[in-house]
Scaffold this motif. Structure first.
Motif, mmCIF file in Angstrom:
data_model
loop_
_atom_site.group_PDB
_atom_site.id
_atom_site.type_symbol
_atom_site.label_atom_id
_atom_site.label_comp_id
_atom_site.label_asym_id
_atom_site.label_seq_id
_atom_site.Cartn_x
_atom_site.Cartn_y
_atom_site.Cartn_z
ATOM 1 N N ALA A 813 34.958 19.248 -47.812
ATOM 2 C CA ALA A 813 33.901 19.328 -48.821
ATOM 3 C C ALA A 813 32.654 18.601 -48.333
ATOM 4 O O ALA A 813 31.562 18.799 -48.851
ATOM 5 N N ALA A 814 32.820 17.729 -47.352
ATOM 6 C CA ALA A 814 31.689 17.097 -46.676
ATOM 7 C C ALA A 814 32.020 17.150 -45.190
ATOM 8 O O ALA A 814 33.197 17.184 -44.829
ATOM 9 N N PRO A 815 31.005 17.174 -44.325
ATOM 10 C CA PRO A 815 31.294 17.290 -42.895
ATOM 11 C C PRO A 815 32.299 16.241 -42.433
ATOM 12 O O PRO A 815 32.192 15.062 -42.800
ATOM 13 N N GLY A 816 33.277 16.688 -41.659
ATOM 14 C CA GLY A 816 34.255 15.766 -41.067
ATOM 15 C C GLY A 816 35.370 15.345 -41.999
ATOM 16 O O GLY A 816 36.133 14.453 -41.679
ATOM 17 N N TYR A 817 35.462 15.941 -43.219
ATOM 18 C CA TYR A 817 36.558 15.676 -44.155
ATOM 19 C C TYR A 817 36.492 14.288 -44.789
ATOM 20 O O TYR A 817 37.501 13.768 -45.234
ATOM 21 N N SER A 818 35.296 13.682 -44.845
ATOM 22 C CA SER A 818 35.226 12.440 -45.615
ATOM 23 C C SER A 818 35.426 12.795 -47.086
ATOM 24 O O SER A 818 35.927 11.992 -47.869
ATOM 25 N N GLU A 819 35.022 13.991 -47.457
ATOM 26 C CA GLU A 819 35.387 14.530 -48.766
ATOM 27 C C GLU A 819 36.102 15.848 -48.548
ATOM 28 O O GLU A 819 35.709 16.622 -47.670
ATOM 29 N N ILE A 820 37.123 16.039 -49.361
ATOM 30 C CA ILE A 820 38.049 17.138 -49.094
ATOM 31 C C ILE A 820 38.207 17.993 -50.339
ATOM 32 O O ILE A 820 38.115 17.486 -51.470
ATOM 33 N N ARG A 821 38.455 19.266 -50.118
ATOM 34 C CA ARG A 821 38.849 20.138 -51.213
ATOM 35 C C ARG A 821 40.201 20.742 -50.830
ATOM 36 O O ARG A 821 40.341 21.260 -49.721
ATOM 37 N N VAL A 822 41.162 20.628 -51.717
ATOM 38 C CA VAL A 822 42.436 21.310 -51.481
ATOM 39 C C VAL A 822 42.554 22.402 -52.539
ATOM 40 O O VAL A 822 42.613 22.112 -53.728
#
Ligand code: BGC
Length: 996
Positions: A813-822
């Motif tokens: 959800a943010a570059p590099g997976y600092s924020e994620i969407r599952v």
């Protein structure tokens, strides 16, 4: 434990100014792996700002880093003493744990730097200091090289492949060695030897770069190979990319016609003295030996009778050797190796020995692989054994090589007749599943042959599996396509006379590649070569490194790799430095487009460059529908808009606001021109092909009110034809566009279709890699045009990314997976899917199962990240998390409904959600038997459970994707996890019982 104790310990451990505001908490964050430039402990790096990163572990959910502190020293003792630190960052308040550029005093050549880090958690509690890690600098300036380039002092007619030169010297070591480093590079390929031993485990060094601008050197720790007193050093050179055949027009000597070596060996003695004990200079000697010919495409000819025994040992008599001459080659292009080296990664034993209808003896490796065969043989001196390599057998079962074009792929070995001989080639690799053996003395037995798999040594980071055995094989094929074509350069194919860094192929495959493996250093290197070979106009060559000449450049969808690949890497790894480094190259390509477009009638339409179009799209012989041809003008302008858009976003990410605005404007203008030229008022996109709709929608080129119409037309086309019609450019986003616009069922139907054309059709034909064409082998079992019919081309494997992001639901959800969407999307045909990805923050995973009306989703979110989790179809049903009602579960917040789904926020940790679903029950069918492939065993719930219980580490390993097409017995050679024979036998027995 008493708080006071931790406070004291904290003071002791910090050994310097302690800025901690609270004591370390054993339950809080721990610093796990430290990495420098994305590697554990790199030796011989250059650049003054190594990139430092770490991952965290935590026992509690919702773990976050609030601050960090890094210390760097020249010895680990300095940390304990708290003195002589090279750099101390002090406490820095940030949650970022992935990319920190070293910012201390200038780094010295050939120096090892130790570093450690501690972090503070969300409550400002400090962690303990990490264990110390290190990096070591290499040679940083041309002046650090005192060696001279040397070449054998002979002139040979280089019009055809020549015997491989050998170079040697002796030198003396004057004391006990504490550490020794050998720095080497070459024109052509090299293999170094010291005192009779091979140096390092890399092959194909120094790798392939734009040699005229960039030449990598390698650093080896040779401390253990040296002896006090006399020593000997030797190098073999091979033609490689430098002087061998390259490209499809029979050219060779592309970079030069003479091989050369540059090497120097630095020693630090135990008493502190340092010396360069040997360097290439005019005192070296040169000869040729057993390697009569070695060429990447052609193979190798080796005459063991010509071996020069002992040539890399002291006391060898080199009286009949020639001298060498020094050469003033440019030292400014030298740079430390950044990409992972090519290594021997796996070994595969032949599945069976076949005698074909034509009477050939052929080994079937059971896998289309890249590397070479190692052979054991015993026989009379002068006997010649020939191994020819091919990807497929024809429909009669005969050995088929027409699709290799001019690439001979043949190794010839002449025996010296002295007992058992073991041979593997040196400077060539083959793409093959079948090996024709001729002239072998005695019976051809599988145990005398071993397939050695080689590729750039990237860490596998991703795995996808499902309840669909053929999808599992597709995943296997995609990963093996990547293995075979990530051999220092991302290539189109690994077997015919091509094997080039085709920009379009990686442009479409990069996102998938970034899931399967850690590609960051591999692609970073390649992008530097792209910039090096970019033309002064900003145009980008069709292949990088460019060996096709200046006129082969500027094709839409190919040249755009210059923008799309850095952007894909930023999304996957979150490293802005990649964008920063590539920025000028990205900008130059978009400026080239702007200028070319301005030469045409309107300023924002680009029409005047050669373009490949939607390469290898579906075509037919039908008179009323010749297939799907998408206008090249449409493709050119769709990509023009796309690159302008991504450049605008890049500029924004880098804080270059003027550029962001400039390229945003450009994007909008190109989009408006695209709409005027290619979109009818009612929302039909000209060409009316699936690809035209996919590009228009995924690149955001349509006005809002026309998007739904376009998506409807796309879905209608898919339904009417019942299959995809897309080529290289339309395929990657086809299922994305369908699913994102509400046509998920159509997307799933395409995914699991097994008839031609589809992703699974090659699987039904026994493919073990991705084919270049949808119908490399036609439904009537005949081959496509041998002029272009590779069986190992990763481009169509770009569907892999959709399996990870949509079917299993892992998204950044943010570059590099600092924020994620599952957000998993269980298609009706599947009852299970699972994916994992080892991100910069640690493991991210999603695994769902639908069984007996119950849906169960297990999600793992790495520390220092946060995720939005979407529970499909859970809007109106009670949900539990690890047995607790959702609102009482720890670590979750903001639970809400969105349409049919339930959505919530989750901090780090592992969560298991369960709820009832009203979906058609799908039978799992009969359990497969013990001879099934691993992918088949994972597809069935009962056999999957057997594997999970018996070999949890294997099932947790991202290497598993590479083993899906193999039987249980072959699995241990593929996944580097110890699996005992007993375990395998017990799994076999349990599977057998289930099958009954
Ligand atoms: C290669 C491709 C490449 C193409 C250009 C082929 O020969 O194998 O994969 O992208 O040429 O269209």
């Amino acid at each position: 434990m008493h708080k006071q104790f931790w406070l004291v310990l904290g003071v002791l451990l910090t050994a310097g100014a302690v800025t901690a505001t609270a004591a370390p908490d054993p339950g809080a964050l721990k610093v796990a792996s430290l990495r420098t430039n994305h590697k554990a402990t790199p030796m011989g790096i250059d650049g003054q700002a190594p990139c430092l990163a770490w991952t965290l572990t935590a026992s509690a959910r919702g773990a976050r880093q609030r601050a960090y502190r890094i210390q760097v020293a020249e010895s680990p003792e300095a940390f304990a003493e708290g003195e002589n630190l090279v750099w101390d960052s002090g406490k820095v308040n940030t949650d970022q744990s992935a990319h920190h550029a070293y910012d201390g005093p200038a780094l010295e050549p050939r120096t090892r730097y130790y570093w450690r880090v501690r972090v503070w958690d969300g409550d400002d509690r400090p962690s303990a200091w990490s264990a110390a890690s290190w990096w070591e600098m290499g040679l940083l300036e041309p002046a650090d090289w005192t060696a001279q380039w040397i070449e054998p002092d002979w002139t040979k007619d280089a019009s055809e492949p020549l015997p491989s030169p050998m170079l040697r010297s002796e030198f003396s070591v004057d004391g006990t060695v504490a550490s020794a480093r050998l720095y080497v590079t070459s024109h052509g390929l090299y293999e170094m030897h010291l005192n009779g031993q091979r140096v390092g485990d890399q092959v194909f060094s120094p790798g392939w770069t734009s040699y005229d601008h960039r030449l990598q050197y390698q650093t080896y720790d040779v401390t253990d190979l040296l002896a006090s007193g006399p020593n000997a050093i030797g190098a073999r050179l091979g033609d490689g990319w430098y002087r061998g055949y390259i490209g499809f027009q029979g050219q060779h000597d592309y970079y030069g016609d003479t091989l050369a070596l540059l090497a120097q060996l630095h020693v630090t003695y135990e008493d502190g003295r340092t010396a360069v004990v040997v360097r290439t200079d005019d005192g070296w000697r040169a000869a040729t030996g057993a390697i009569q010919m070695s060429d990447i495409y052609m193979g190798e000819t080796y005459d063991a009778r010509q071996e020069r025994t002992g040539w890399t040992q002291t006391g060898y008599d080199a009286a009949d050797w020639s001298g060498v001459r020094t050469a003033p080659h440019d030292m400014d292009r030298l740079l430390a190796q950044t990409a992972p080296p090519v290594r021997r990664i796996q070994e595969i034993k032949p599945k069976e020995v076949i005698v074909t209808p034509e009477g050939d003896t052929v080994l079937d490796m059971g896998q289309n692989m890249v590397g070479w065969m190692r052979m054991r043989v015993e026989g009379e001196a002068g006997t010649q054994v020939t191994l020819r390599h091919a990807e497929v057998l024809d429909k009669e079962g005969n050995f088929y090589t027409a699709n290799l074009r001019a690439a001979d792929q043949t190794t010839r070995y002449t025996l010296d007749g002295e007992g058992e001989e073991v041979y593997a080639p040196h400077f060539t690799f083959q793409g093959f599943r079948y090996v024709k053996v001729s002239g072998y003395p005695g019976e051809v037995e599988p145990e005398d042959f071993t397939g050695v798999v080689i590729h750039s040594d990237m860490r596998p980071t991703g795995h996808f599996q499902s309840s669909h055995a053929r999808l599992n094989q597709l995943q296997h094929n995609t990963v093996w396509g990547q293995k075979g074509n990530f051999l220092d350069v991302p290539t189109d194919c690994p077997q015919r006379d091509e094997r080039l860094g085709w920009t379009g192929d990686i442009q479409v495959f990069a996102r998938t590649a970034n899931f399967n493996m850690d590609t960051v250093n591999f692609l970073k290197k390649w992008l530097r070569d792209l910039e090096a070979d970019q033309l002064p106009s900003g145009s980008v060559p069709h292949v990088v490194p460019n060996v096709l000449g200046e006129n082969s450049a500027g094709a839409a969808g190919w040249a755009d790799a210059s923008v799309v690949v850095p952007w894909a890497m930023y999304q996957a790894y979150g490293n802005k430095q990649i964008l920063e480094t590539q920025y000028e190259s990205m900008r130059a390509w978009v400026e080239f487009l702007r200028e070319r477009a301005a030469m045409d009638s309107t300023t924002y339409l680009w029409e005047n460059n050669f373009t490949f179009g939607d390469w290898l799209a579906y075509n037919t012989d039908r008179s009323d529908y010749p297939g799907a041809t998408t206008s090249k003008d449409l493709i050119r302008n769709a990509y023009f808009a796309r690159s302008a858009d991504l450049l605008a976003r890049t500029a924004r990410a880098l804080g270059r606001m003027d550029d962001a605005e400039r390229y945003q404007k450009l994007f909008e203008n190109v989009r408006a021109a695209f709409q005027r030229e290619f979109v009818t008022p009612r929302g039909r996109v000209t060409s009316d092909t699936q690809t035209s709709y996919v590009l228009a929608l995924s690149f955001d080129l349509l006005p809002g009110d026309q998007r739904a119409t376009a998506a409807r037309r796309l879905a209608q086309d898919v339904r009417e034809r019942g299959h995809l019609t897309t080529g290289f450019l339309g395929t990657p986003d086809l299922t994305h566009v369908l699913a994102d616009h509400g046509y998920r069922d159509e997307a799933f139907d395409l995914l699991v279709r097994e008839e031609y054309p589809s992703w699974l059709y090659p699987v039904t034909r026994g493919a073990t890699t991705i084919w270049e064409r949808w119908n490399g082998i036609r439904p009537d079992s005949t081959f496509q045009d041998p002029g272009m019919n590779s069986f190992n081309h990763y481009a169509y494997g770009a569907i892999g990314e959709w399996l990870y992001t949509e079917v299993a639901g892992l998204q950044a959800a943010a570059p590099g997976y600092s924020e994620i969407r599952v957000a998993p999307h269980p298609g009706d045909t599947l009852t299970h899917a699972r994916a994992l990805l080892d991100t910069n923050y640690g493991r991210l995973a999603s695994s769902w199962t639908r069984r007996d009306g119950q849906f169960r989703l297990t999600v793992t979110i790495p520390p220092n990240t946060q995720a939005t989790v979407r529970l499909p179809g859970a809007a109106r049903t009670p949900v539990t998390e690890s047995g607790t009602p959702l609102d009482a579960a720890e670590g979750l917040s903001a639970v809400r409904t969105d349409g049919e789904d339930r959505v919530l926020n989750a901090g780090s940790g592992t969560y298991t959600f369960e709820y009832a679903v009203d979906r058609p029950a799908v039978s799992s069918g009969e359990a497969p038997g013990p001879d099934a492939t691993v992918g088949e065993l994972l597809a069935h719930p009962e056999t999957r459970q057997v594997l999970r219980d018996a070999m949890p580490e294997v099932v947790a390993s991202p290497w598993l994707s590479q083993a899906m097409g193999f039987s249980l017995e072959r699995l241990p050679r593929i996944v580097p996890v110890e699996v005992g024979e007993e375990t395998l036998q017990s799994v076999r027995r349990q599977v057998q019982r289930l099958g009954r």
